[in-house]
Scaffold this active site. Sequence first.
Site, PDB file in Angstrom:
ATOM      1  N   PRO A  25       0.836  -1.206   0.000  1.00  0.00           N
ATOM      2  CA  PRO A  25       0.000   0.000   0.000  1.00  0.00           C
ATOM      3  C   PRO A  25       0.866   1.250   0.000  1.00  0.00           C
ATOM      4  O   PRO A  25       1.758   1.386   0.849  1.00  0.00           O
ATOM      5  CB  PRO A  25      -0.791  -0.118   1.314  1.00  0.00           C
ATOM      6  CG  PRO A  25      -0.785  -1.575   1.641  1.00  0.00           C
ATOM      7  CD  PRO A  25       0.525  -2.091   1.143  1.00  0.00           C
ATOM      8  N   PRO A  26       0.666   2.146  -0.959  1.00  0.00           N
ATOM      9  CA  PRO A  26       1.547   3.314  -1.072  1.00  0.00           C
ATOM     10  C   PRO A  26       1.282   4.326   0.029  1.00  0.00           C
ATOM     11  O   PRO A  26       0.453   5.215  -0.101  1.00  0.00           O
ATOM     12  CB  PRO A  26       1.197   3.885  -2.451  1.00  0.00           C
ATOM     13  CG  PRO A  26      -0.204   3.449  -2.693  1.00  0.00           C
ATOM     14  CD  PRO A  26      -0.345   2.106  -2.029  1.00  0.00           C
ATOM     15  N   CYS A  27       1.975   4.162   1.133  1.00  0.00           N
ATOM     16  CA  CYS A  27       1.759   5.023   2.308  1.00  0.00           C
ATOM     17  C   CYS A  27       2.820   6.112   2.347  1.00  0.00           C
ATOM     18  O   CYS A  27       3.699   6.111   3.213  1.00  0.00           O
ATOM     19  CB  CYS A  27       1.779   4.205   3.593  1.00  0.00           C
ATOM     20  SG  CYS A  27       0.390   3.060   3.742  1.00  0.00           S
ATOM     21  N   GLN A  28       2.759   7.062   1.408  1.00  0.00           N
ATOM     22  CA  GLN A  28       3.722   8.159   1.413  1.00  0.00           C
ATOM     23  C   GLN A  28       3.770   8.911   2.734  1.00  0.00           C
ATOM     24  O   GLN A  28       4.831   9.369   3.138  1.00  0.00           O
ATOM     25  CB  GLN A  28       3.420   9.146   0.276  1.00  0.00           C
ATOM     26  CG  GLN A  28       3.638   8.588  -1.100  1.00  0.00           C
ATOM     27  CD  GLN A  28       2.352   8.010  -1.679  1.00  0.00           C
ATOM     28  OE1 GLN A  28       1.465   7.603  -0.933  1.00  0.00           O
ATOM     29  NE2 GLN A  28       2.248   7.976  -2.997  1.00  0.00           N
ATOM     30  N   PHE A  32       3.985   7.861   5.574  1.00  0.00           N
ATOM     31  CA  PHE A  32       4.826   7.179   6.547  1.00  0.00           C
ATOM     32  C   PHE A  32       6.282   7.115   6.110  1.00  0.00           C
ATOM     33  O   PHE A  32       7.102   6.494   6.754  1.00  0.00           O
ATOM     34  CB  PHE A  32       4.311   5.760   6.782  1.00  0.00           C
ATOM     35  CG  PHE A  32       2.856   5.722   7.120  1.00  0.00           C
ATOM     36  CD1 PHE A  32       2.372   6.428   8.192  1.00  0.00           C
ATOM     37  CD2 PHE A  32       1.976   4.997   6.342  1.00  0.00           C
ATOM     38  CE1 PHE A  32       1.032   6.405   8.500  1.00  0.00           C
ATOM     39  CE2 PHE A  32       0.635   4.971   6.645  1.00  0.00           C
ATOM     40  CZ  PHE A  32       0.151   5.678   7.728  1.00  0.00           C
TER      41      PHE A  32
END
Length: 405
Positions: free
Chosen positions: A79-82, A84
Site C-alpha cells: 500500500p503506497p503510504c507516502q 509514513f
Amino acid sequence: MLKTVSLFTGAGGLDLGLEAAGFQTTIAIEMNKWACQTLEFNRPEWNVVDKDIHLVSSPEIRDIGSFQDDSPDLLIGGPPCQPFSKSAYWSTGDTKRLNDPRSDTLTAYLRVLKDLKPKAFLMENVFGITYKGKNEAIDLLKKIIEEINKEEGVNYNFNIGVLNAADYGVPQIRERVFIVGSREGHKFDFPLPTHSNPSEISDDLFPKEHWKTAWDAIGDLDGISHDDIPVTGKWANLLPSIPEGKNYLYHTVRGDGLPLFGWRTRYWSFLLKLAKDKPSWTIQAQPGSAIGPFHWKNRRLSTREICRLQTIPDDYHVLGGRTEVQRQLGNAVPSLIGEILGKEIRRQFFKEEVDSDLRLLMQRNKSAHQEEPAMPVSHEYLHLLGDHQKHPGTGKGPQGIARVG
C-alpha cells in the site's frame, strides 16, 4: 503453483519474485496506466485490473481470480503510504499520517484480507511506519486484524521484519519493512541475512558472503550502447568531478574536493554516483535532475541497468517514457527479496520442501575493473568557492524555521 492476489502491483517486482518461488498471480490490481501496460505486456495471464483498489469489490476479485469456492493462498501488496515515508517525515518535521487520505490504502488492503481470507499475506512498506512513537499504521493493523479474527472466526497474526536488500544478495542498499501473516496464527521467522558489508568486522562463526556490487549487476553492460541518458540541469557539468561512490559532500570542507557546498546542506542523493565495488544506493522513484544514483560514466542509468539493480529478469520489459519507467522501477520491490520471502512462506506456512537455489540471485562479475578518474571542476562552478555554513541540525534550517514561524 500457489495462487496469489496482488494489490498495488506496480511494475510487478514482488510478483516476479514470488513467481520464481512457485506462486502464480491470478489477479493484479494497479491504477497506474503505465504500470498496467508493463504488466499486460509481460504477464497477461496475471489478469490485470486497471483500477483504484477502492473501486474493485471483493466479489469482483473473487470472480476474476477464480476464488468462488476457495481462498487465495497468498495476498500481497505494498500500500503506497507516502505519509509514513522517511522523506515525508523529515521534510515536514512530522506528518498527518493516518489523517492523510493516502493512508487509506492500508485499510483497503485489509478489506480484501477480511473478505477473501487468504491463507497467508505479505505486505511491503517503507521503513517510516516503524519509527518509534510514529507507529499508528502498525497499531491500526493490529486493531483491524483483531476485529477480523473476532468477526470471521479466523486467527490471523503477523510478524514484522526490516530487511536491507543488500543483506540478501540484491546489489542495492534498500531498506524496507515486510509484514508476513498466517490465517492459522503461525509465526513467521524472517530469513537470516546471507550477505554482509565487507567494511564491517564480523565475528560470525560462519562468515557471510560480501554484498553484491553494482559491478556484479551491470558491469557486463558497460560496453553495450544504452542510448546514453545525459544528466541535465544546473549541476550536470559538476558530476564528472565527483569520484565513484561519492556525492556532493566530496566538495565540502570535510571532503577531498573544493569547498563548493556547506556540510550536509543538500540531500544525500544530490550528485550521488555509483561505485563499482559497492552495491547501488537506493533507486529513486522520482529523482530530480541532480539526484542519483548516477552511473560511474556520468550519465543516468538505463532501464536495463535499473532492472538489474532491482533483480528484475532481463526478459522483462518496462514500458513508458523515462519518467514513467523510473517511477515504476523506483517503487518496485527487488524481485530477489520476493523470491526469498516466497520460499520461506511456502516452507513455513505450507510445509513444502523448497529448493534452496535462488533463480534470481546473480553471479559475481569476476572481470577486472578500474575506478573511473574524476575530472577537474568546471570553471562555471568556481564562483562557489568559499566558506560555507554547515547545516545547523534537524528543524533548524531555513525550512524548519519557516514552519515554526
